[in-house]
Scaffold this motif. Structure first.
Motif, mmCIF file in Angstrom:
data_model
loop_
_atom_site.group_PDB
_atom_site.id
_atom_site.type_symbol
_atom_site.label_atom_id
_atom_site.label_comp_id
_atom_site.label_asym_id
_atom_site.label_seq_id
_atom_site.Cartn_x
_atom_site.Cartn_y
_atom_site.Cartn_z
ATOM 1 N N GLU A 268 0.903 -1.376 -0.049
ATOM 2 C CA GLU A 268 -0.067 0.023 -0.137
ATOM 3 C C GLU A 268 0.971 1.136 0.023
ATOM 4 O OE1 GLU A 268 -2.349 -0.676 3.494
ATOM 5 O OE2 GLU A 268 -4.224 -1.595 2.599
ATOM 6 N N ASN A 269 0.715 2.394 -0.685
ATOM 7 C CA ASN A 269 1.133 3.548 -0.744
ATOM 8 C C ASN A 269 2.546 3.679 -1.167
ATOM 9 O OD1 ASN A 269 -1.186 4.519 1.002
ATOM 10 N ND2 ASN A 269 -0.116 3.715 2.830
ATOM 11 N N TYR A 270 2.621 2.759 -2.233
ATOM 12 C CA TYR A 270 4.064 2.764 -3.019
ATOM 13 C C TYR A 270 3.603 3.127 -4.618
ATOM 14 C CZ TYR A 270 8.113 0.810 -5.506
ATOM 15 O OH TYR A 270 9.151 0.822 -6.198
ATOM 16 N N THR A 271 4.652 3.717 -5.008
ATOM 17 C CA THR A 271 4.594 4.006 -6.484
ATOM 18 C C THR A 271 6.294 3.801 -7.005
ATOM 19 O OG1 THR A 271 5.424 6.282 -6.677
ATOM 20 C CG2 THR A 271 2.887 5.783 -6.470
ATOM 21 N N HIS A 272 6.510 3.798 -8.226
ATOM 22 C CA HIS A 272 7.915 3.515 -8.596
ATOM 23 C C HIS A 272 8.820 4.701 -8.276
ATOM 24 C CE1 HIS A 272 7.709 -0.653 -10.327
ATOM 25 N NE2 HIS A 272 6.638 -0.438 -10.671
ATOM 26 N N ASP A 273 8.042 5.758 -8.307
ATOM 27 C CA ASP A 273 8.785 7.171 -8.060
ATOM 28 C C ASP A 273 9.130 7.372 -6.655
ATOM 29 O OD1 ASP A 273 9.427 7.756 -10.706
ATOM 30 O OD2 ASP A 273 7.261 8.619 -10.838
ATOM 31 N N THR A 274 8.543 6.434 -5.552
ATOM 32 C CA THR A 274 8.661 6.589 -4.252
ATOM 33 C C THR A 274 10.293 6.643 -3.769
ATOM 34 O OG1 THR A 274 6.247 5.685 -3.790
ATOM 35 C CG2 THR A 274 7.859 5.720 -1.834
ATOM 36 N N VAL A 275 10.553 7.566 -3.023
ATOM 37 C CA VAL A 275 12.020 7.415 -2.612
ATOM 38 C C VAL A 275 12.073 6.524 -1.313
ATOM 39 C CG1 VAL A 275 14.071 8.589 -1.777
ATOM 40 C CG2 VAL A 275 12.569 9.651 -3.575
ATOM 41 N N TYR A 276 12.705 5.631 -1.376
ATOM 42 C CA TYR A 276 12.425 4.559 -0.138
ATOM 43 C C TYR A 276 13.658 4.383 0.518
ATOM 44 C CZ TYR A 276 11.502 0.225 2.240
ATOM 45 O OH TYR A 276 11.376 -0.851 3.216
ATOM 46 N N SER A 277 13.766 4.499 1.678
ATOM 47 C CA SER A 277 14.981 3.988 2.604
ATOM 48 C C SER A 277 14.949 2.537 3.177
ATOM 49 C CB SER A 277 15.198 5.165 3.738
ATOM 50 O OG SER A 277 16.436 4.913 4.341
ATOM 51 N N VAL A 278 15.865 1.655 2.568
ATOM 52 C CA VAL A 278 15.572 0.450 3.027
ATOM 53 C C VAL A 278 16.220 0.374 4.323
ATOM 54 C CG1 VAL A 278 16.689 -1.919 2.701
ATOM 55 C CG2 VAL A 278 16.485 -0.422 0.669
ATOM 56 N N PRO A 279 15.289 -0.137 5.263
ATOM 57 C CA PRO A 279 15.686 0.060 6.702
ATOM 58 C C PRO A 279 16.911 -1.012 7.444
ATOM 59 C CG PRO A 279 13.600 -1.162 6.595
ATOM 60 C CD PRO A 279 14.112 -0.648 5.292
ATOM 61 N N ILE A 280 16.942 -2.105 6.701
ATOM 62 C CA ILE A 280 18.038 -3.012 7.094
ATOM 63 C C ILE A 280 18.861 -3.434 5.922
ATOM 64 C CG2 ILE A 280 18.285 -5.344 7.923
ATOM 65 C CD1 ILE A 280 15.391 -5.264 9.124
ATOM 66 N N ARG A 281 20.178 -3.336 5.961
ATOM 67 C CA ARG A 281 20.928 -3.495 4.971
ATOM 68 C C ARG A 281 20.748 -5.071 4.413
ATOM 69 N NH1 ARG A 281 27.345 -3.465 6.058
ATOM 70 N NH2 ARG A 281 26.768 -1.899 7.852
ATOM 71 N N PRO A 282 20.298 -5.074 2.894
ATOM 72 C CA PRO A 282 19.881 -6.140 2.312
ATOM 73 C C PRO A 282 20.950 -7.310 2.217
ATOM 74 C CG PRO A 282 20.248 -4.505 0.536
ATOM 75 C CD PRO A 282 20.403 -3.969 2.068
ATOM 76 N N SER A 283 22.340 -6.758 2.173
ATOM 77 C CA SER A 283 23.479 -7.823 2.330
ATOM 78 C C SER A 283 24.597 -7.137 2.990
ATOM 79 C CB SER A 283 23.764 -8.344 0.820
ATOM 80 O OG SER A 283 23.892 -7.172 -0.049
ATOM 81 N N PRO A 284 25.625 -7.897 3.242
ATOM 82 C CA PRO A 284 26.722 -7.132 4.306
ATOM 83 C C PRO A 284 27.155 -6.071 3.411
ATOM 84 C CG PRO A 284 26.905 -9.565 4.172
ATOM 85 C CD PRO A 284 25.451 -9.312 3.040
ATOM 86 N N ASN A 285 27.564 -6.178 2.061
ATOM 87 C CA ASN A 285 28.174 -5.024 1.367
ATOM 88 C C ASN A 285 27.299 -3.949 0.889
ATOM 89 O OD1 ASN A 285 30.953 -5.524 1.763
ATOM 90 N ND2 ASN A 285 30.307 -7.501 0.938
ATOM 91 N N LEU A 286 26.092 -3.739 1.246
ATOM 92 C CA LEU A 286 25.353 -2.743 0.783
ATOM 93 C C LEU A 286 24.901 -1.975 2.231
ATOM 94 C CD1 LEU A 286 23.097 -4.080 -2.067
ATOM 95 C CD2 LEU A 286 25.235 -2.617 -2.158
#
Length: 433
Positions: A268-286
């Protein structure tokens, strides 16, 4: 109340402590629900502004239990998950009659809701996200829940029949970053394929694509198909995992054209232009949003002599090599083994390079860094690891174009017809504006 740590230096400890369960069995799953410790990072100014302007927060698919519970109740469930598979929900009022937000791993959450989770499947980097890129991940048992963990990285990228025989449904929930050579999409492909072959439905819990605001880069060619790229899509595909799963089905990309019984739990409440901050690093080097945004461009450096920040805490935000001239490349750093890279390129050797941490948010793949580095590299015959670079690029053309001295504009122009054709196909599967 919640306790959250914002210190990347504690990441290894954090991941060790991060719980996918709290006790053995669902009756104990809520013991520590009010304290969550995991690796996070502050938003940049663009994201702060976006969050202030958008009052309706994104609700990820995994948080919409009322929508998907009908698919899981009274079923034996397998969950494909990692450290990013976290949900936030509103708790019941405590003794002070105050409700509060709780963060919990999806596996814990499902157990708490009475769902019969039987098995966890872990991708590249492992269930807790601790393994290096390319490092084999072993099967095991989760110490918190007692659930068996089946590795989907190493020799066993696709579940075997006996690993699925006691399951009625598979749930897939992982944070992707929208780049073709980021292997979570390949894991999803094999989950869908194995499930289809065994008559098991797959539920994809959708999450935002932080690079979902554009498509760009060379197309993957069938001759160079690998786990780093299994489908004819550009380097930056511009789709959420749910949309991508629909495309895998719709384009007949599963083995022998099998069709997966698929349900996508939309956000809900998402579009492709939404600026999204990933809350947990998705892998060790990101480690942060800047790394994720630069990853499509700097990820190509993995197939070269250049170090892209592995062995530092600036992964995919800097790059360098001992073979770049110090007079041009004035940023200095020395890669050392760390939790995300046990043997980084140029370990213990000073690298000359560039610091890109102040780069504005990107909406295209930038080839200028790799083109200029090749021109200035003092050992050109050692610059490319051809097999690795081609696997990342998805084509052998890009290396030849760089070696021939083509400009970034000319190289980008060579992609445009493929990108137009891909975008027309992509539109059929989009779930969000």
């Amino acid at each position: 109340m919640r306790l959250t740590l914002f210190k990347n230096t504690l990441f290894l400890l954090v991941l060790f402590c991060f719980s996918c369960g709290s006790g053995s069995g669902k009756e104990n799953a809520a013991d520590n629900e009010d304290i969550v410790i995991h690796d996070m990072y502050p938003l940049d100014e663009v994201q702060k502004k976006n969050n202030m302007e958008n009052s309706d927060p994104i609700v990820v698919g995994a948080e919409r239990f009322d929508v998907y519970k009908k698919f899981l109740q009274n079923k034996k469930v397998g969950v494909v998950a990692n450290q990013t598979s976290v949900v936030t929900y509103r708790s019941e009022p405590d003794n002070s009659l105050n409700a509060f937000d709780v963060e919990m791993h999806l596996v814990d959450f499902l157990l708490r809701k009475g769902i019969s989770v039987k098995k966890v499947f872990s991708p590249e980097h492992g269930f807790r996200g601790e393994a290096d890129a390319g490092e084999a991940v072993k099967d095991g048992v989760d110490t918190n829940t007692g659930l068996p963990i089946v590795s989907l990285y190493g020799k066993n990228k696709k579940p075997f029949v006996d690993q699925l025989k006691d399951l009625d449904v598979m749930v897939f929930d992982m944070q992707d970053v929208g780049v073709r050579f980021y292997t979570y999409v390949s894991t999803m492909h094999y989950i869908m394929e194995a499930a289809a072959e065994n008559g098991i439905p797959v539920i994809v819990m959708d999450r935002p694509n932080p690079n979902g605001h554009y498509i760009d880069g060379p197309m993957m060619e069938e001759a160079h198909r690998s786990f780093l790229g299994m489908h004819p899509v550009p380097l930056v595909h511009g789709m959420t995992m749910g949309e991508y799963a629909q495309m895998i089905n719709g384009e007949g990309w599963l083995s022998n054209g099998v069709q997966c019984e698929l349900e996508v739990i939309q956000m809900e409440n998402y579009t492709h232009d939404t600026v999204y901050s990933v809350p947990i690093r998705p892998s060790p080097n990101l480690p942060n949003d800047t790394a994720i945004n630069l990853y499509p461009s700097l990820g190509l450096l993995e197939g070269t002599n250049l170090n892209a920040g592995r062995g530092t805490e600036m992964q995919f935000q800097i790059f360098g090599s001992p073979h770049l001239p110090a007079g041009i490349y004035t940023f200095r750093y020395t890669p050392q083994p760390n939790f995300g890279s046990k043997n980084p390129k140029h370990k213990g050797t000073q690298c000359n390079g560039l610091d890109l941490r102040d780069t504005p948010r990107m909406n295209k793949v930038d080839l200028s860094w790799i083109i200029e580095a090749y021109k200035n590299h003092t050992r050109k015959n050692e610059f490319f690891n051809t097999k690795n670079f081609t696997a990342h690029a998805g084509t052998a053309k890009l290396q030849k174009q760089i070696e021939q001295g083509l400009s970034m504009e000319d190289i980008r122009n060579s992609w445009q017809d493929d990108l137009k054709a891909y975008n027309a196909m992509r539109k059929k599967y989009l779930l969000y504006d």
